[in-house]
Design an enzyme around this catalytic site. Structure first.
Site, mmCIF file in Angstrom:
data_model
loop_
_atom_site.group_PDB
_atom_site.id
_atom_site.type_symbol
_atom_site.label_atom_id
_atom_site.label_comp_id
_atom_site.label_asym_id
_atom_site.label_seq_id
_atom_site.Cartn_x
_atom_site.Cartn_y
_atom_site.Cartn_z
ATOM 1 C CB SER A 40 -0.906 0.030 1.236
ATOM 2 O OG SER A 40 -1.752 -1.070 1.254
ATOM 3 N NE ARG A 99 -7.415 -6.873 22.339
ATOM 4 C CZ ARG A 99 -8.026 -7.383 21.275
ATOM 5 N NH1 ARG A 99 -8.398 -8.643 21.269
ATOM 6 N NH2 ARG A 99 -8.263 -6.629 20.230
ATOM 7 C CB CYS A 129 -14.970 -5.054 18.598
ATOM 8 S SG CYS A 129 -14.889 -6.609 17.725
ATOM 9 N N GLY A 160 -16.809 -7.493 12.065
ATOM 10 C CA GLY A 160 -15.872 -7.974 13.083
ATOM 11 C C GLY A 160 -14.859 -8.928 12.465
ATOM 12 C CE LYS A 225 -9.234 -12.757 20.752
ATOM 13 N NZ LYS A 225 -9.298 -12.302 19.361
ATOM 14 C CG HIS A 254 -19.811 -6.599 17.638
ATOM 15 N ND1 HIS A 254 -19.957 -6.910 16.309
ATOM 16 C CD2 HIS A 254 -18.546 -6.974 17.970
ATOM 17 C CE1 HIS A 254 -18.829 -7.449 15.862
ATOM 18 N NE2 HIS A 254 -17.949 -7.491 16.840
HETATM 19 C C1 2RA Z 1 -15.093 -10.327 15.717
HETATM 20 N N1 2RA Z 1 -14.361 -9.410 17.810
HETATM 21 O O1 2RA Z 1 -16.157 -9.701 15.772
HETATM 22 C C2 2RA Z 1 -13.945 -9.950 16.561
HETATM 23 C C3 2RA Z 1 -13.033 -9.043 15.822
HETATM 24 N N2 2RA Z 1 -11.985 -8.565 16.613
HETATM 25 O O2 2RA Z 1 -14.899 -11.278 14.983
#
Ligand code: 2RA
Length: 351
Positions: A40, A99, A129, A160, A225, A254
């Site tokens: 890029s 994390r 997320c 996501g 997570k 989400h």
């Molecule tokens: C998802 N949370 O929605 C994950 C992306 N980081 O797949």
């Protein structure tokens, strides 16, 4: 002098939202350097109304950089964030690479901004997320009521899974849109869609109880997570968290159904009061008038939206709620930008 910012992964899905945010938020930055893979390099992108040429990722890219944001895959961050840190930049990483590292703070500015100051590796992590969709609202409730346990089901958008997720869902929707019969026989949608893209089953006309990769005992990486990151951000290492992560045919934003159990007895009125006053949260809870958050209405906005707040019929210490958040904004780019701004304020104050 205002600090220099590097955006690594400037051309990706989150990077694109990041440039938009950097162009519209209060401008705390001096130079903004845009960095991406060699493929890029040379591209021109607009940030703060000006064209900036993208440069290829290299050690020299970080010369003179104060804060480096990383919106790249885990393995790229794992390699390059420590390099940026060794060159004196504070790395703010949106991947999963650091994390759960005890030497890396996991920061949501509305909940634990102070944690950003203690960063022995020079790296700060941005949460996943799905965790970010609920943790701002839960942090506010926890501060007043003491959180003990969470039961969560997610309704996660295709983006996501990145741009390939969005492309796959749009293509699948195109294949099923005109049919008057699909969705009535076992396997008919599966056959019509053919290619599932990054998902393990068709997403159009369907819901898929899977996100991420398979971990021990049948849990998905996404479910682990949500549990582990919520514990770390809220500073509750023993918090009980039960999660099922599900993908739904939504492009971006989400949603989560949350059952939260507290140390103290709860009431809807008190929960409304807390959520209404919480920074970064919008309370949207008037079911009589059809008012509750939905992804189609929340997409493109910054806050966490909370509605359907109910006291559990069977437990006066528990609330049931529905939450929505744009997974590319608060769920990724916005929280990263907010962390970077916390660091910029700290650096400016120190000078
Ligand atoms: C998802 N949370 O929605 C994950 C992306 N980081 O797949």
């Amino acid at each position: 002098d205002k600090p220099t910012l590097a955006v690594v992964g400037a051309t990706g899905a989150v990077g694109t939202v990041m440039l938009e945010l950097l162009s519209t938020r209060q401008d705390v930055w001096g130079e903004i350097r845009l960095i991406a893979s060699a493929r890029s390099a040379g591209k021109k992108l607009v940030v703060r109304g000006e064209e900036v040429e993208v440069i290829a990722l290299s050690e020299e890219c970080f010369d003179g950089v104060d804060v480096a944001m990383f919106d790249v895959p885990d393995e790229v961050s794992a390699h390059w964030a420590p390099i940026a840190a060794s060159k004196g930049a504070v790395a703010v990483d949106n991947s999963g690479a650091f994390r759960m590292d005890p030497e890396v703070p996991l920061v949501v500015p509305e909940v634990n901004a102070a944690a950003a100051r203690v960063r022995p590796r020079g790296i700060i992590s941005n949460p996943n997320c799905t965790t970010l969709t609920m943790v701002v609202a839960l942090g506010a409730l926890h501060a007043e009521l003491g959180l003990k346990e969470l039961v969560v089901a997610s309704y996660q958008a295709a983006s996501g899974a990145g741009q390939p997720g969005v492309d796959a869902l749009r293509e699948q929707l195109g294949k099923v849109a005109d049919s008057r019969t699909l969705g009535t026989q076992p396997g008919d949608v599966r056959r019509a869609v053919g290619d599932f893209g990054p998902f393990p089953a068709p997403l159009a006309l369907n819901v898929v109880p899977w996100a991420g990769s398979l971990k021990d005992d049948g849990w998905s990486s996404e479910e682990l997570k949500v549990r582990n990151e919520s514990r770390k951000i809220l500073g509750l290492p023993d918090l009980k968290v039960h999660t099922t992560c599900v993908r739904v045919p939504v492009i971006t934003t989400h949603s989560l159904a949350v059952h939260a159990v507290f140390e103290n007895e709860v009431s809807v009125a008190r929960a409304h009061e807390i959520l209404d006053g919480a920074p970064g949260v919008v309370l949207c809870d008037d079911p009589e008038n059809g008012e509750f958050p939905t992804p189609a209405d929340v997409v493109g906005t910054d806050p966490t939206w909370v509605g359907r707040v109910r006291r559990s019929i069977d437990d006066p210490f528990a609330l049931d709620m529905f939450m929505c958040g744009d997974n590319l904004r608060k769920g990724a780019a916005l929280n990263t930008a907010q962390i970077a701004e916390v660091v910029a304020a700290e650096l400016t104050e120190r000078d």
